[in-house]
Scaffold this active site. Structure first.
Site, PDB file in Angstrom:
ATOM      1  N   GLY A  84      10.360  46.665  -1.164  1.00 49.10           N
ATOM      2  CA  GLY A  84      11.803  46.866  -1.263  1.00 49.10           C
ATOM      3  C   GLY A  84      12.544  45.613  -1.716  1.00 49.10           C
ATOM      4  O   GLY A  84      13.483  45.684  -2.517  1.00 49.10           O
ATOM      5  N   SER A  89      10.645  51.410  -0.505  1.00 48.74           N
ATOM      6  CA  SER A  89       9.584  50.569   0.057  1.00 48.74           C
ATOM      7  C   SER A  89       8.552  51.441   0.774  1.00 48.74           C
ATOM      8  O   SER A  89       8.920  52.412   1.448  1.00 48.74           O
ATOM      9  CB  SER A  89      10.214  49.586   1.047  1.00 48.74           C
ATOM     10  OG  SER A  89       9.208  48.921   1.779  1.00 48.74           O
ATOM     11  N   CYS A 146      13.977  40.481  10.193  1.00 55.93           N
ATOM     12  CA  CYS A 146      13.969  39.111   9.681  1.00 55.93           C
ATOM     13  C   CYS A 146      14.978  38.243  10.406  1.00 55.93           C
ATOM     14  O   CYS A 146      14.872  37.033  10.407  1.00 55.93           O
ATOM     15  CB  CYS A 146      14.195  39.083   8.175  1.00 55.93           C
ATOM     16  SG  CYS A 146      15.606  40.009   7.655  1.00 55.93           S
TER      17      CYS A 146
HETATM   18  C1  LIG Z   1      17.569  48.205   3.785  1.00 53.05           C
HETATM   19  C2  LIG Z   1      16.365  47.400   3.449  1.00 53.05           C
HETATM   20  N1  LIG Z   1      16.225  46.917   2.210  1.00 53.05           N
HETATM   21  C3  LIG Z   1      15.156  46.183   1.852  1.00 53.05           C
HETATM   22  C4  LIG Z   1      14.171  45.890   2.757  1.00 53.05           C
HETATM   23  C5  LIG Z   1      13.001  45.063   2.324  1.00 53.05           C
HETATM   24  O1  LIG Z   1      11.881  45.872   2.073  1.00 53.05           O
HETATM   25  P1  LIG Z   1      10.411  45.201   2.042  1.00 53.05           P
HETATM   26  O2  LIG Z   1      10.083  44.820   3.436  1.00 53.05           O
HETATM   27  O3  LIG Z   1       9.533  46.308   1.496  1.00 53.05           O
HETATM   28  O4  LIG Z   1      10.483  44.062   1.098  1.00 53.05           O
HETATM   29  C6  LIG Z   1      14.282  46.358   4.073  1.00 53.05           C
HETATM   30  C7  LIG Z   1      13.264  45.991   5.088  1.00 53.05           C
HETATM   31  O5  LIG Z   1      13.588  45.726   6.228  1.00 53.05           O
HETATM   32  C8  LIG Z   1      15.396  47.142   4.424  1.00 53.05           C
HETATM   33  O6  LIG Z   1      15.555  47.610   5.664  1.00 53.05           O
END
Ligand SMILES: Cc1ncc(COP(=O)(O)O)c(C=O)c1O
Length: 393
Positions: A76, A208, A334
């Site tokens: 993602g 993702s 994160c």
């Molecule tokens: C809304 C959103 N966008 C992007 C991401 C990032 O995705 P990835 O972990 O596959 O890089 C996340 C992951 O927590 C997410 O919740």
């Protein structure tokens, strides 16, 4: 005793999900007998190429679009970076509109572009986390080239009206002689809402694998036909020059299977998820003194619920729950290691003292009524032990 010896009450599905057994099964041959490089000419490679083609067709069909419009990525975050930096990379300057509640995988690439001289407007949200589509339209300028708004927020589950945002933004852009692309980060929407790109009216959409019971480190970016992007990764020209590198065939096959399964189970799981979410929210309101619910009662996916507890920080609550075998999260994964209050809750007007005491509970396909009773009971015990309501029953 190892963690796997006891059943964890896993309530952190917005952070990641366990792999669906059917997904794993579908992936396994691509690690062993179907290991060929899909770009090679011999028949062994043909099997890998066939797997890749099939995964692209499957993904496209869930999105109601054509296979050529799907770019497989490393997840993602990469999809968001490709959408944002890829559309900016073809110009020297310009304006982007996004929102204050985006995931950092949108906020940080936009900040990187600002350092390079691009302009950005971050539209705010109301107390339920909703963006006003008119506010997005009002921020449009002649040089606006991208509007990026997430479909479902990862911390509070609020759903945005992407179709309306895109419609108003496009018409405002036309009035000032501009030309915008509409991007949505639909990472948390997959398996929960329709991903039909025409109904959503988007040009770019990020997905993702690991949020939908697929593998980590794989995702997709939908790129509407005719939309040009400057690739982040240049090289052998795979993915129609949009993302070079030998394709991660096993993971891509797993991603597509996970998406297909998530879509096929979506309608049936709605009612059950709503019922579990209602039990959870009503249970917290009834049983946990000095608690509050953060988010929208109406425009929210039932899988994600966010609560604040007065007088505590999220971390000791999470550790207390962990001790009782429950996995939950404070804000996004994160940021859960930092004591900074969530930027999403702050944007919604939550008092910073309450925002640091927030806990996100996110349900998944295996969550049961018993799991909800367990977390309600455990939350009560943990908060009582932390002394937040010493006189409560
Ligand atoms: C809304 C959103 N966008 C992007 C991401 C990032 O995705 P990835 O972990 O596959 O890089 C996340 C992951 O927590 C997410 O919740």
């Amino acid at each position: 005793m190892t963690i796997s010896d006891e059943r964890i009450n896993y309530l952190d599905h917005a952070s990641t999900t366990p792999m669906h057994p059917d997904v794993l099964e579908k992936m396994l041959p691509y690690f062993t007998e179907k290991f060929g490089n899909p770009s090679s000419l011999y028949s062994l490679a043909g099997e890998a190429r066939y797997g890749l083609d099939e995964a692209r067709e499957t993904t496209a069909s869930v999105l109601g679009t054509r296979a050529g419009e799907i770019v497989f990525t490393g997840g993602g975050s990469e999809s968001n970076n490709l959408a944002i930096k890829g559309s900016a990379g073809l110009r020297d300057s310009g304006h982007i509109i996004t929102t204050v509640i985006e995931h950092h995988a949108v906020i940080h690439p936009v900040e990187q572009l600002e350092k390079l001289g691009f302009d950005a407007t971050c539209v705010g949200v109301d107390s339920s986390g909703r963006v006003d589509p008119q506010e997005v339209a009002d921020a449009i300028r002649g040089d606006t080239f991208l509007v990026s708004v997430m479909l479902v927020n990862n911390e509070v589950g609020t759903i945005q009206d992407i179709a309306e945002i895109g419609r108003l933004a496009r018409s405002a852009s036309e009035k000032v002689g501009g030309n915008i692309l509409v991007h949505t980060d639909a990472v948390q929407g997959a398996g929960k809402l329709s991903l039909n790109v025409d109904e959503l009216g988007v040009d770019l959409m990020s997905l993702s694998g690991h949020k939908i019971y697929g593998p980590k480190g794989v995702g997709a970016l939908y790129v509407r036909r005719g939309v040009e992007l400057d690739p982040l990764i240049a090289g052998g020209g795979q993915e129609r020059q949009r993302r070079s590198g030998t394709e991660n065939v096993a993971s891509i096959v797993g991603f597509a299977e996970a998406l297909r399964l998530a879509e096929s189970e979506r309608a049936d799981s709605r009612e059950r998820m709503h019922a579990l979410s209602t039990t959870l929210i009503e249970g917290v309101a009834e049983r946990i003194p000095r608690s509050s619910f953060n988010g929208s009662n109406t425009d929210r996916v039932p899988e994600i619920s966010n609560f604040s507890f007065e007088g505590v920080e999220g971390e000791p609550v999470l550790l207390g729950l962990d001790f009782k075998g429950i996995a939950a999260s404070s804000g996004s994964a994160c940021s859960s290691a930092s004591l900074e209050p969530s930027h999403v809750l702050i944007a919604m007007g939550v008092d910073p003292a309450l925002a640091v005491g927030s806990v996100r509970i996110s349900l998944g396909r295996d969550t049961t009524e018993a799991d909800i009773s367990d977390v309600l009971q455990s939350l009560h015990e943990v908060l009582e032990q932390l002394g937040t309501f010493p006189s409560a029953k």
